[in-house]
Design a protein around this motif. Structure first.
Motif, mmCIF file in Angstrom:
data_model
loop_
_atom_site.group_PDB
_atom_site.id
_atom_site.type_symbol
_atom_site.label_atom_id
_atom_site.label_comp_id
_atom_site.label_asym_id
_atom_site.label_seq_id
_atom_site.Cartn_x
_atom_site.Cartn_y
_atom_site.Cartn_z
ATOM 1 N N LYS A 2 0.812 -1.209 0.000
ATOM 2 C CA LYS A 2 0.000 0.000 0.000
ATOM 3 C C LYS A 2 0.844 1.256 0.000
ATOM 4 N N ASN A 3 1.991 1.231 0.659
ATOM 5 C CA ASN A 3 2.826 2.413 0.780
ATOM 6 C C ASN A 3 3.969 2.450 -0.223
ATOM 7 N N MET A 4 3.849 1.700 -1.323
ATOM 8 C CA MET A 4 4.887 1.723 -2.352
ATOM 9 C C MET A 4 5.101 3.141 -2.865
ATOM 10 N N ILE A 5 3.984 3.883 -3.048
ATOM 11 C CA ILE A 5 4.062 5.287 -3.447
ATOM 12 C C ILE A 5 3.207 6.114 -2.495
ATOM 13 N N ILE A 6 3.786 7.170 -1.973
ATOM 14 C CA ILE A 6 3.095 8.078 -1.068
ATOM 15 C C ILE A 6 2.741 9.354 -1.833
ATOM 16 N N PHE A 7 1.465 9.697 -1.863
ATOM 17 C CA PHE A 7 1.024 10.952 -2.470
ATOM 18 C C PHE A 7 1.149 12.048 -1.420
ATOM 19 N N GLU A 8 1.951 13.049 -1.680
ATOM 20 C CA GLU A 8 2.064 14.152 -0.736
ATOM 21 C C GLU A 8 0.773 14.973 -0.736
ATOM 22 N N LYS A 9 0.486 15.651 0.376
ATOM 23 C CA LYS A 9 -0.831 16.232 0.618
ATOM 24 C C LYS A 9 -1.257 17.294 -0.392
ATOM 25 N N ASP A 10 -0.319 18.033 -0.973
ATOM 26 C CA ASP A 10 -0.691 19.115 -1.882
ATOM 27 C C ASP A 10 -1.065 18.631 -3.280
ATOM 28 N N ILE A 11 -0.750 17.379 -3.606
ATOM 29 C CA ILE A 11 -1.010 16.852 -4.945
ATOM 30 C C ILE A 11 -2.497 16.940 -5.290
ATOM 31 N N GLU A 12 -3.328 16.411 -4.422
ATOM 32 C CA GLU A 12 -4.763 16.361 -4.692
ATOM 33 C C GLU A 12 -5.383 17.753 -4.738
ATOM 34 N N LYS A 13 -4.828 18.693 -3.969
ATOM 35 C CA LYS A 13 -5.352 20.054 -3.971
ATOM 36 C C LYS A 13 -5.110 20.739 -5.309
ATOM 37 N N VAL A 14 -3.932 20.548 -5.851
ATOM 38 C CA VAL A 14 -3.558 21.212 -7.107
ATOM 39 C C VAL A 14 -4.083 20.456 -8.315
ATOM 40 N N TYR A 15 -4.057 19.122 -8.232
ATOM 41 C CA TYR A 15 -4.490 18.283 -9.349
ATOM 42 C C TYR A 15 -5.546 17.281 -8.864
ATOM 43 N N PRO A 16 -6.747 17.765 -8.574
ATOM 44 C CA PRO A 16 -7.791 16.867 -8.073
ATOM 45 C C PRO A 16 -8.138 15.791 -9.099
ATOM 46 N N GLY A 17 -8.164 14.553 -8.645
ATOM 47 C CA GLY A 17 -8.489 13.458 -9.543
ATOM 48 C C GLY A 17 -7.293 12.803 -10.198
ATOM 49 N N ILE A 18 -6.072 13.262 -9.885
ATOM 50 C CA ILE A 18 -4.886 12.647 -10.450
ATOM 51 C C ILE A 18 -4.745 11.208 -9.936
ATOM 52 N N ASN A 19 -4.311 10.321 -10.797
ATOM 53 C CA ASN A 19 -3.986 8.974 -10.342
ATOM 54 C C ASN A 19 -2.737 8.466 -11.033
ATOM 55 N N VAL A 182 11.437 -4.640 -12.981
ATOM 56 C CA VAL A 182 11.133 -3.330 -13.568
ATOM 57 C C VAL A 182 9.888 -2.715 -12.936
ATOM 58 N N LEU A 183 9.928 -1.393 -12.816
ATOM 59 C CA LEU A 183 8.788 -0.603 -12.370
ATOM 60 C C LEU A 183 8.328 0.278 -13.525
ATOM 61 N N PHE A 184 7.058 0.146 -13.895
ATOM 62 C CA PHE A 184 6.456 1.052 -14.871
ATOM 63 C C PHE A 184 5.472 1.950 -14.149
ATOM 64 N N ILE A 185 5.510 3.230 -14.513
ATOM 65 C CA ILE A 185 4.603 4.219 -13.948
ATOM 66 C C ILE A 185 3.819 4.861 -15.082
ATOM 67 N N ILE A 186 2.508 4.910 -14.941
ATOM 68 C CA ILE A 186 1.675 5.688 -15.851
ATOM 69 C C ILE A 186 1.195 6.924 -15.103
ATOM 70 N N TYR A 187 1.626 8.087 -15.572
ATOM 71 C CA TYR A 187 1.166 9.344 -14.985
ATOM 72 C C TYR A 187 -0.185 9.695 -15.615
ATOM 73 N N ALA A 188 -1.210 9.853 -14.796
ATOM 74 C CA ALA A 188 -2.550 10.157 -15.308
ATOM 75 C C ALA A 188 -3.080 11.419 -14.644
ATOM 76 N N PRO A 189 -2.914 12.582 -15.289
ATOM 77 C CA PRO A 189 -3.414 13.831 -14.719
ATOM 78 C C PRO A 189 -4.939 13.852 -14.705
ATOM 79 N N PRO A 190 -5.537 14.855 -14.053
ATOM 80 C CA PRO A 190 -6.997 14.920 -13.957
ATOM 81 C C PRO A 190 -7.670 14.786 -15.318
#
Length: 228
Positions: A2-19, A182-190
Motif C-alpha cells: 500500500k505504501n509503495m508510493i506516497i502521495f504528498e498532501k498538496d497533490i490532490e489540492k492542485v491536481y484533483p483526480g490525479i492517479n 522493472v517498475l512502470f509508472i503511468i502518470y494520469a493527470p486529472p
C-alpha cells in the motif's frame, strides 16, 4: 504494498483526480534472442485505430486532451502527440533493441498514456509523488542535466528525484539489458479515469509476458490520493 508510493498532501489540492498506474514485474530476461513485437503489424493496427483523425482532432480525444491541458499550463505541447503524428506519417517508431523498452513504447503510443520505466533494483522505496519546487535537478535519461519545472509532478525515492512528467525519467534508474525487475509508472493527470489506466497496465503486462513468459507480476494497480 500500500505504501509503495506516497502521495504528498498538496497533490490532490492542485491536481484533483490525479492517479497513477503501477506495474512491477520481476524475473525478466533480456536475452539477445528475445522475440520483439512485430513492428509492421503494430504500425498497421495503430494506423487503423487513428485513421482519418487530424492532429487537432487527436488533441481533443481522451486521454490526449487531459495531457494537452496539463502541458499547456507550462507552455508546452504533449510530446507523445508529436511522436504519434510522425509515426503515422511513416517515420521509424522505435530504435531500441530491447523488447522491454519496445513494449513500453508501443503500449504508450497505443494508449497515449504517459509511461516511464525504471530498474526497480536501482530505487530505494518508499517512493513519493510530489509537486516540484523548481530546483530539483537530475540527469535525464539522455544524460543531460535537467531541472524540474515548478508545479510539475515529480517522483522521488529516499535518495533523489528520478522522474517528472515534463522532464521524463532519469539516467540512473533507466532500463538496461541487465534489468530483471522493472517498475512502470503511468502518470494520469486529472480527466483520465482509472479504467483507461488499468487497461493500459494489463496490455503492457501482456506484451512483456509475450517475450518473458516466466516473469512474475508483483503489482498491477491504479493509485490515487485517497488510497495512498
Amino acid at each position: 504494498m500500500k505504501n509503495m508510493i506516497i502521495f504528498e498532501k498538496d497533490i490532490e489540492k492542485v491536481y484533483p483526480g490525479i492517479n497513477m498506474g503501477i506495474l512491477i514485474v520481476r524475473g525478466i530476461s533480456e536475452r539477445a534472442d528475445c522475440k520483439k513485437e512485430d513492428e509492421a503489424t503494430f504500425l498497421k493496427e495503430l494506423k487503423k485505430k487513428y485513421e482519418g483523425f487530424t492532429r487537432k482532432e487527436l488533441k481533443e480525444q481522451s486521454p490526449v486532451d487531459a495531457y494537452a491541458a496539463y502541458y499547456k499550463k507550462f507552455g508546452q505541447s504533449y510530446h507523445l502527440l508529436a511522436q504519434l503524428d510522425s509515426m503515422l506519417k511513416g517515420k521509424k517508431i522505435c530504435d531500441s533493441k530491447s523488447p522491454l523498452l519496445q513494449s513500453m513504447f508501443f503500449n504508450e503510443l497505443e494508449s497515449m498514456l504517459l509511461t516511464a520505466g525504471h530498474d526497480l533494483n536501482k530505487l530505494k522505496p518508499p517512493l513519493r509523488l510530489n509537486l516540484a519546487a523548481g530546483n530539483e535537478a537530475y540527469q535525464s535519461i539522455s544524460g543531460r542535466d535537467v531541472t524540474a519545472a515548478a508545479g510539475d509532478i515529480i517522483l522521488s525515492d529516499s535518495a533523489r528525484v528520478f522522474s517528472s512528467i515534463l522532464k521524463g525519467p532519469d539516467y540512473n534508474t533507466r532500463i538496461t539489458s541487465d534489468t530483471s525487475d522493472v517498475l512502470f509508472i503511468i502518470y494520469a493527470p486529472p480527466g483520465i479515469g482509472t479504467p483507461k489506466v488499468r487497461t493500459a497496465l494489463k496490455n503492457l503486462e501482456k506484451r512483456i509476458r509475450a517475450f518473458a513468459p516466466d516473469c512474475k507480476t508483483e503489482i498491477l494497480q491504479v493509485l490515487d490520493a485517497q488510497t495512498c
